[in-house]
Design an enzyme around this catalytic site. Sequence first.
Site, PDB file in Angstrom:
ATOM      1  N   LEU A  64      24.471 -35.694  42.038  1.00 30.02           N
ATOM      2  CA  LEU A  64      24.509 -35.442  43.484  1.00 30.02           C
ATOM      3  C   LEU A  64      23.652 -36.446  44.247  1.00 30.02           C
ATOM      4  CD1 LEU A  64      24.197 -31.544  43.329  1.00 30.02           C
ATOM      5  CD2 LEU A  64      26.266 -32.944  43.342  1.00 30.02           C
ATOM      6  N   THR A  95      19.385 -38.802  41.149  1.00 33.50           N
ATOM      7  CA  THR A  95      18.031 -39.313  41.368  1.00 33.50           C
ATOM      8  C   THR A  95      17.414 -38.483  42.489  1.00 33.50           C
ATOM      9  OG1 THR A  95      18.729 -41.541  40.774  1.00 33.50           O
ATOM     10  CG2 THR A  95      16.650 -41.337  41.959  1.00 33.50           C
ATOM     11  N   LYS A 171      12.315 -43.227  36.639  1.00 37.52           N
ATOM     12  CA  LYS A 171      13.452 -43.832  37.355  1.00 37.52           C
ATOM     13  C   LYS A 171      12.987 -44.493  38.671  1.00 37.52           C
ATOM     14  CE  LYS A 171      17.515 -44.394  39.304  1.00 37.52           C
ATOM     15  NZ  LYS A 171      18.356 -45.522  39.013  1.00 37.52           N
ATOM     16  N   LYS A 246      16.618 -44.622  49.787  1.00 35.80           N
ATOM     17  CA  LYS A 246      16.284 -43.262  49.345  1.00 35.80           C
ATOM     18  C   LYS A 246      15.293 -43.314  48.176  1.00 35.80           C
ATOM     19  CE  LYS A 246      18.546 -40.973  46.233  1.00 35.80           C
ATOM     20  NZ  LYS A 246      19.391 -40.160  45.359  1.00 35.80           N
TER      21      LYS A 246
HETATM   22  P1  NAD Z   1      28.164 -40.471  45.874  1.00 36.17           P
HETATM   23  O1  NAD Z   1      27.782 -40.099  47.264  1.00 36.17           O
HETATM   24  O2  NAD Z   1      29.266 -41.434  45.643  1.00 36.17           O
HETATM   25  O3  NAD Z   1      28.510 -39.143  45.033  1.00 36.17           O
HETATM   26  C1  NAD Z   1      27.861 -37.915  45.203  1.00 36.17           C
HETATM   27  C2  NAD Z   1      28.928 -36.850  45.229  1.00 36.17           C
HETATM   28  O4  NAD Z   1      28.329 -35.553  45.243  1.00 36.17           O
HETATM   29  C3  NAD Z   1      29.835 -36.918  46.469  1.00 36.17           C
HETATM   30  O5  NAD Z   1      31.174 -37.061  46.064  1.00 36.17           O
HETATM   31  C4  NAD Z   1      29.579 -35.574  47.176  1.00 36.17           C
HETATM   32  O6  NAD Z   1      30.727 -35.061  47.818  1.00 36.17           O
HETATM   33  C5  NAD Z   1      29.169 -34.712  46.003  1.00 36.17           C
HETATM   34  N1  NAD Z   1      28.424 -33.499  46.360  1.00 36.17           N
HETATM   35  C6  NAD Z   1      27.390 -33.344  47.229  1.00 36.17           C
HETATM   36  N2  NAD Z   1      26.973 -32.068  47.241  1.00 36.17           N
HETATM   37  C7  NAD Z   1      27.749 -31.416  46.340  1.00 36.17           C
HETATM   38  C8  NAD Z   1      27.802 -30.064  45.877  1.00 36.17           C
HETATM   39  N3  NAD Z   1      26.991 -29.130  46.356  1.00 36.17           N
HETATM   40  N4  NAD Z   1      28.742 -29.734  44.936  1.00 36.17           N
HETATM   41  C9  NAD Z   1      29.585 -30.667  44.435  1.00 36.17           C
HETATM   42  N5  NAD Z   1      29.582 -31.960  44.846  1.00 36.17           N
HETATM   43  C10 NAD Z   1      28.664 -32.316  45.772  1.00 36.17           C
HETATM   44  O7  NAD Z   1      26.797 -40.992  45.191  1.00 36.17           O
HETATM   45  P2  NAD Z   1      26.669 -41.844  43.835  1.00 36.17           P
HETATM   46  O8  NAD Z   1      26.612 -43.288  44.162  1.00 36.17           O
HETATM   47  O9  NAD Z   1      27.640 -41.323  42.836  1.00 36.17           O
HETATM   48  O10 NAD Z   1      25.180 -41.417  43.406  1.00 36.17           O
HETATM   49  C11 NAD Z   1      24.912 -40.143  42.851  1.00 36.17           C
HETATM   50  C12 NAD Z   1      23.468 -40.129  42.372  1.00 36.17           C
HETATM   51  O11 NAD Z   1      23.284 -41.164  41.410  1.00 36.17           O
HETATM   52  C13 NAD Z   1      22.455 -40.384  43.481  1.00 36.17           C
HETATM   53  O12 NAD Z   1      21.363 -39.521  43.269  1.00 36.17           O
HETATM   54  C14 NAD Z   1      22.070 -41.843  43.285  1.00 36.17           C
HETATM   55  O13 NAD Z   1      20.771 -42.132  43.742  1.00 36.17           O
HETATM   56  C15 NAD Z   1      22.186 -41.989  41.795  1.00 36.17           C
HETATM   57  N6  NAD Z   1      22.484 -43.351  41.321  1.00 36.17           N
HETATM   58  C16 NAD Z   1      23.448 -44.099  41.917  1.00 36.17           C
HETATM   59  C17 NAD Z   1      23.695 -45.379  41.446  1.00 36.17           C
HETATM   60  C18 NAD Z   1      24.766 -46.247  42.072  1.00 36.17           C
HETATM   61  O14 NAD Z   1      24.838 -47.434  41.715  1.00 36.17           O
HETATM   62  N7  NAD Z   1      25.602 -45.726  42.958  1.00 36.17           N
HETATM   63  C19 NAD Z   1      22.970 -45.890  40.351  1.00 36.17           C
HETATM   64  C20 NAD Z   1      22.018 -45.088  39.734  1.00 36.17           C
HETATM   65  C21 NAD Z   1      21.780 -43.807  40.232  1.00 36.17           C
END
Ligand code: NAD
Length: 297
Positions: A64, A95, A171, A246
Amino acid sequence: MRIAFFGVGHMGGPMAANLVKAGHEVSAFDLVPALLQEAVNAGASAADSPARAVENAEVVISMLPSGAAAKGLYLGDNGILDAIGQDSLIIDCSTIDAATARELAAAAAADSGRVMIDAPVSGGVGGAKAGTLTFICGGPEDAVERARAVLECMGSKIFRAGDNGAGQVAKICNNMLLAIHMIGTAEALQLGVDHGLDPKVLSDIMFASSGRNWSLEVYNPWPGVMEGVPSSNNYQGGFGVNLMNKDLGLALEAALASKSATPMGALAKSLYGLHANAGNGGLDFSSIQRFFKHRDE
Ligand code: NAD
């Protein structure tokens, strides 16, 4: 195994797809129907409610955007924690701040055999697609061992940083350092180019010298120096400025709590904040290169 997966966005989507490929039965839930449909196309089943997703699930995974979202999912109105089986393993890969990770783990364990670990990831969307993520876990040793078989379907390296919350601390230490060396790399490249150097030649020299770092090696921020990276694609895709912002905010909150001095992290947060406010929040974080560009060009 029957796995409930919450949050099938940029990262969660390909992670859930890799679990399906490994033969697991994945029940997915996301607030965005189009993303849920993509998960279905990849072989998952769509749950029509969060509670339905966790029915009979042996493992629950969440990916999330924030601590507030994770807390809302597990403990909010209609939170799913009570609906999760008493012997289930819960893995939060988002994260988020360490305090929320510890609070969720304590709530999960209360009055049940449920166990929860934090397992934020490194490796980006490319790593999520390729199944080569690094998982940075926090939680009891036996719980991390229990998670290993599932995590290995989505990643190639699994670390245990310590008890609950420790994965989140490790992290954000990593991402604070990543922001700092990305900014330093961009600044050095601009200085060299301002003095007539070719950014590719300068990159090769620094790569072979003591300035070598990950940003130079696999993620060069100067457009055209390296193929297949966001800088050569108008900074599209990759790891967004907003997400880096963030993570830097989480690092500064952690520093405040422990009275740690993080002057470089604080400066990185300010620079990424200004960069986001200038309309670049949706670009890849290597776009900080543009921050150093001369405006009179
Ligand atoms: P994203 O916004 O693409 O995906 C998050 C998803 O969670 C969205 O589709 C949203 O609709 C869903 N969501 C929110 N609340 C929800 C709930 N209550 N129930 C079900 N679904 C829900 O974000 P992302 O890029 O996939 O990143 C996700 C996490 O991973 C973050 O914490 C981010 O910091 C971490 N992260 C991202 C990357 C990257 O390169 N994008 C790399 C490492 C870590």
